[in-house]
Design a protein around this motif. Structure first.
Motif, PDB file in Angstrom:
ATOM      1  N   ALA A 206      -8.196   7.397  -7.499  1.00  0.00           N
ATOM      2  CA  ALA A 206      -6.772   7.685  -7.735  1.00  0.00           C
ATOM      3  C   ALA A 206      -6.033   7.843  -6.409  1.00  0.00           C
ATOM      4  O   ALA A 206      -4.920   7.346  -6.233  1.00  0.00           O
ATOM      5  CB  ALA A 206      -6.626   8.951  -8.582  1.00  0.00           C
ATOM      6  N   ALA A 207      -6.670   8.517  -5.451  1.00  0.00           N
ATOM      7  CA  ALA A 207      -6.022   8.750  -4.156  1.00  0.00           C
ATOM      8  C   ALA A 207      -5.762   7.430  -3.436  1.00  0.00           C
ATOM      9  O   ALA A 207      -4.684   7.208  -2.874  1.00  0.00           O
ATOM     10  CB  ALA A 207      -6.888   9.675  -3.300  1.00  0.00           C
ATOM     11  N   LEU A 208      -6.750   6.539  -3.470  1.00  0.00           N
ATOM     12  CA  LEU A 208      -6.583   5.274  -2.752  1.00  0.00           C
ATOM     13  C   LEU A 208      -5.608   4.328  -3.467  1.00  0.00           C
ATOM     14  O   LEU A 208      -4.801   3.656  -2.819  1.00  0.00           O
ATOM     15  CB  LEU A 208      -7.942   4.599  -2.521  1.00  0.00           C
ATOM     16  N   ALA A 209      -5.677   4.320  -4.777  1.00  0.00           N
ATOM     17  CA  ALA A 209      -4.753   3.460  -5.532  1.00  0.00           C
ATOM     18  C   ALA A 209      -3.309   3.906  -5.289  1.00  0.00           C
ATOM     19  O   ALA A 209      -2.400   3.077  -5.165  1.00  0.00           O
ATOM     20  CB  ALA A 209      -5.085   3.503  -7.024  1.00  0.00           C
ATOM     21  N   ALA A 210      -3.105   5.216  -5.172  1.00  0.00           N
ATOM     22  CA  ALA A 210      -1.743   5.734  -4.964  1.00  0.00           C
ATOM     23  C   ALA A 210      -1.158   5.212  -3.652  1.00  0.00           C
ATOM     24  O   ALA A 210       0.040   4.927  -3.564  1.00  0.00           O
ATOM     25  CB  ALA A 210      -1.758   7.264  -4.988  1.00  0.00           C
ATOM     26  N   GLN A 211      -2.006   5.099  -2.629  1.00  0.00           N
ATOM     27  CA  GLN A 211      -1.530   4.596  -1.334  1.00  0.00           C
ATOM     28  C   GLN A 211      -0.928   3.206  -1.480  1.00  0.00           C
ATOM     29  O   GLN A 211       0.128   2.902  -0.937  1.00  0.00           O
ATOM     30  CB  GLN A 211      -2.685   4.538  -0.316  1.00  0.00           C
ATOM     31  N   LYS A 212      -1.641   2.356  -2.224  1.00  0.00           N
ATOM     32  CA  LYS A 212      -1.136   0.992  -2.398  1.00  0.00           C
ATOM     33  C   LYS A 212       0.089   0.982  -3.307  1.00  0.00           C
ATOM     34  O   LYS A 212       1.053   0.237  -3.062  1.00  0.00           O
ATOM     35  CB  LYS A 212      -2.245   0.090  -2.957  1.00  0.00           C
ATOM     36  N   ALA A 213       0.071   1.835  -4.323  1.00  0.00           N
ATOM     37  CA  ALA A 213       1.223   1.901  -5.233  1.00  0.00           C
ATOM     38  C   ALA A 213       2.487   2.230  -4.453  1.00  0.00           C
ATOM     39  O   ALA A 213       3.572   1.725  -4.750  1.00  0.00           O
ATOM     40  CB  ALA A 213       0.975   2.942  -6.324  1.00  0.00           C
ATOM     41  N   HIS A 214       2.349   3.058  -3.416  1.00  0.00           N
ATOM     42  CA  HIS A 214       3.495   3.440  -2.589  1.00  0.00           C
ATOM     43  C   HIS A 214       4.175   2.199  -1.990  1.00  0.00           C
ATOM     44  O   HIS A 214       5.402   2.132  -1.893  1.00  0.00           O
ATOM     45  CB  HIS A 214       3.020   4.385  -1.482  1.00  0.00           C
TER      46      HIS A 214
END
Ligand code: FAD
Ligand code: FES
Lengths: 106, 348
Positions: free
Chosen positions: B313-321
Motif C-alpha cells: 500500500a505504501a509503495l502503490a501510494a507513491q505512484k498514485a501521487h
C-alpha cells in the motif's frame, strides 16, 4: 511414527507417516493427499478440512469442541463421525487412524 | 437498487475494505490523496472481521498479539484523520477506463447504482468478494432468485409464504424472528439442536416453537422439489435418519460466506490463477493507474500476509501521487519529524 490412512470418496486409500504434534489436516497437505482444501490453514474458520472418522476410531479421536461444532455447520453432509481434520492432533495413540474424505469440501 | 446519481468525483477508489484497503487510506492520506472505499460486506475489516474477529494474530510488527477485530479497530482509528468515505453492502461491478495511459481516469460502478470517477483504482479485494455459501443440495441453482434466496433484500418477498430457513447462526435466527409475523409459516432447519446465535435470539426462537408459531426441525437438507424456479417442497433428513417432506415454497439458507473473485474477472486485467499480477516497485497491474495490493495480487515471492499488504500500500501510494498530482514533486518525510505530515494527522 504413527501412520494415518486417508480413504477418498472413490475408495482409494493412501497411508502416510504423521508427525506427533501436527494435525491430521497438516499430515494430509504435507503428503499431497487430495480431498482436503484447508482454506484457512488450520484456524478452524473454513470447514474445508472435513473428514469422516472411521467408526472404530471415533472414541480414540474424540468429539469436536464447541468451536469446531459451530464450524461444522458450514460443512457438507455432516455425519455423527464428522470432524475438522485441522482440529485433530496426531498422537501415538492414533497410530493406524483411518479417516474418509468427502467428495466435496465447502 | 438506489437511483443512479451523479458520479462521485474522488482521487482514488479502493475496492475492498480489508486491512490492506484500510491501511492504503493512511498511506494515500499522507500524500494528500482522498479515497472512497467500497465493500460488499456491511463493515470494514475483510477476512479479519468476517472470518476470525476473535482469533489472535501474532505477526503484526509492533503488536505481540492483536485480535482480528482489534487490528481492524486500530486501523479505523489510525485512518480517521483522513476522512475516508465508506460504501458498504456494495459490490464493485465494473471498471471502465475513461483516460489515457499518461493521465489515467476511471469510471467505477457498483451493483447498488453508485458511480465514481477517479484518477486511480486500488484493488484490495483479498481473496475476492464475500458471497454466501450454497448449501450442499442438488439442483439448487434452478430456484435461486425466484424461491431460494441467500439474503433478505426486501422483507415483502416473504409475505404470506411458507418459508424454510436453514442454519443455526445469527442470520438464520434473526430472520426467523423478523419474518415470522409476515410469512404464512416458518420452518427452521438446523443440523443440531444447538445454536451459535446470540442467546436472546435463541430464547425468542424457542419461545415461538413452544407456542406453536414456528416449526423447528433438526436435520439437514436432502432434496428440493418444484418446477420452473418455483419450490413446492423440501426434503429434510432428520437426526433420527428419517426423511421428512416439508411443505414450503421459499427457502433462505444461511451457510456462511466464502470468498469468490467475482466481477474483477471482467475488468480486462491480466489475471493469473484469479490473482492480479503486479510489479514490485509500484504494485501496479498491466493497466496504468490500476493497482492491486494485499492478498489479491501476485508477484514472485508474494506472501499472503497482512504486513506484506501494508508495504504494498505504501509503495502503490507513491505512484498514485504521480497520477493524482502530476506536477507536484514528492518529498520523502517521516511522520515522526515532519510537521507537514503531523498537520495532516491532526497532531501538530
Ligand atoms: C483464519 C485466518 C487467519 C489468518 N491469520 C493471519 C495472521 O496471523 N497473520 C497475517 O498476516 N495474515 C493472516 N491471515 C491472512 C490475512 O487475513 C489476509 O492476508 C488479509 O486479510 C488480506 O487483507 P486484504 O485487505 O488484502 O483482503 P481481505 O481481508 O480479503 O479483504 C478484501 C475485501 O474486499 C472485498 N471485495 C472483494 N471484491 C470486491 C468487490 N468487487 N466489490 C466490493 N468488495 C469487494 C471483500 O468483501 C473483502 O471484505 C489469516 C487469514 C485467515 C482466514
Ligand atoms: S483448515 Fe479451515 S477449518 Fe480446518
Amino acid at each position: 511414527m504413527p501412520k494415518i490412512s486417508f480413504i477418498d470418496f472413490k475408495g482409494t486409500e493412501r497411508t502416510v507417516d504423521a508427525q506427533v504434534g501436527s494435525t491430521v489436516m497438516e499430515t494430509a497437505l504435507r503428503n499431497g493427499v487430495p480431498g482436503i482444501d484447508a482454506e484457512c490453514g488450520g484456524a478452524c474458520s473454513c470447514a474445508t478440512c472435513h473428514v469422516y472418522v472411521d467408526p472404530a476410531w471415533q472414541a480414540a479421536v474424540g468429539k469436536p469442541s464447541a468451536m469446531e461444532d459451530d464450524m461444522l455447520d458450514f460443512a457438507r453432509d455432516v455425519q455423527p463421525n464428522s470432524r475438522l481434520s485441522c482440529q485433530i492432533k496426531v498422537t501415538e495413540a492414533l497410530d493406524g487412524l483411518i479417516v474418509r474424505t468427502p467428495e466435496k469440501q465447502g | 437498487m438506489t437511483e443512479p446519481t451523479a458520479p462521485i468525483q474522488t482521487d482514488v477508489v479502493i475496492v475492498g475494505a480489508g486491512p490492506v484497503g484500510l491501511f492504503a487510506v493512511f498511506e494515500l492520506g499522507l500524500l494528500d490523496i482522498k479515497a472512497h472505499l467500497v465493500d460488499i460486506l456491511d463493515r470494514p475489516g475483510g477476512q479479519c472481521a468476517e472470518l476470525y474477529p476473535e482469533k489472535p494474530i501474532y505477526d503484526i510488527p509492533g503488536f505481540p498479539v492483536v485480535s482480528g477485530q482489534g487490528l481492524v479497530d486500530n486501523l479505523m482509528k489510525q485512518i480517521e484523520p483522513f476522512g475516508p468515505q465508506f460504501h458498504f453492502n456494495e459490490m464493485v461491478e465494473s471498471l471502465e477506463s475513461i483516460g489515457t495511459a499518461e493521465r489515467p481516469r476511471f469510471r467505477v460502478k457498483t451493483d447498488g447504482g453508485l458511480t465514481f470517477e477517479c484518477a486511480c483504482v486500488m484493488i484490495a479485494a483479498g481473496g475476492g468478494s464475500f458471497q454466501p455459501k450454497k448449501p450442499p443440495v442438488e439442483g439448487i441453482e434452478a430456484y435461486e432468485g425466484s424461491s431460494v434466496f441467500y439474503a433478505v433484500r426486501k422483507k415483502e418477498t416473504f409475505r404470506g409464504k411458507k418459508l424454510l430457513i436453514v442454519g443455526g447462526g445469527d442470520s438464520a435466527l434473526d430472520w426467523t424472528l423478523n419474518l415470522q409475523p409476515i410469512a404464512e409459516r416458518i420452518t427452521l432447519l438446523h443440523r443440531r439442536d444447538d445454536f451459535r446465535a446470540a442467546p436472546h435470539s435463541v430464547n425468542a426462537m424457542r419461545e415461538l416453537v413452544a407456542t406453536g408459531k414456528i416449526d423447528l426441525r433438526i436435520g439437514q437438507l436432502a432434496g428440493l422439489e418444484g418446477a420452473d424456479g418455483g419450490l413446492t417442497a423440501v426434503k429434510a433428513k432428520l437426526s433420527d435418519g428419517s426423511v421428512e417432506t416439508l411443505d414450503v415454497n421459499m427457502m433462505l439458507p444461511f451457510f456462511g460466506l466464502t470468498m469468490k473473485l467475482g466481477p474483477i474477472a471482467n475488468w480486462g486485467l491480466n489475471l493469473h490463477e484469479n490473482l492480479v499480477p503486479v510489479d514490485t516497485e509500484k504494485f501496479e497491474s498491466n493497466h496504468p493507474g490500476i493497482f492491486a495490493i494485499g492478498d489479491i495480487n501476485a508477484y514472485p515471492g508474494k506472501l499472503k500476509l497482512i504486513l506484506s499488504g501494508f508495504h504494498e500500500a505504501a509503495l502503490a501510494a507513491q505512484k498514485a501521487h504521480r497520477y493524482v498530482y502530476p506536477d507536484k514533486r514528492l518529498l520523502f518525510q517521516y511522520t515522526t519529524s515532519s510537521t507537514n505530515l503531523q498537520r495532516k494527522l491532526g497532531v501538530a
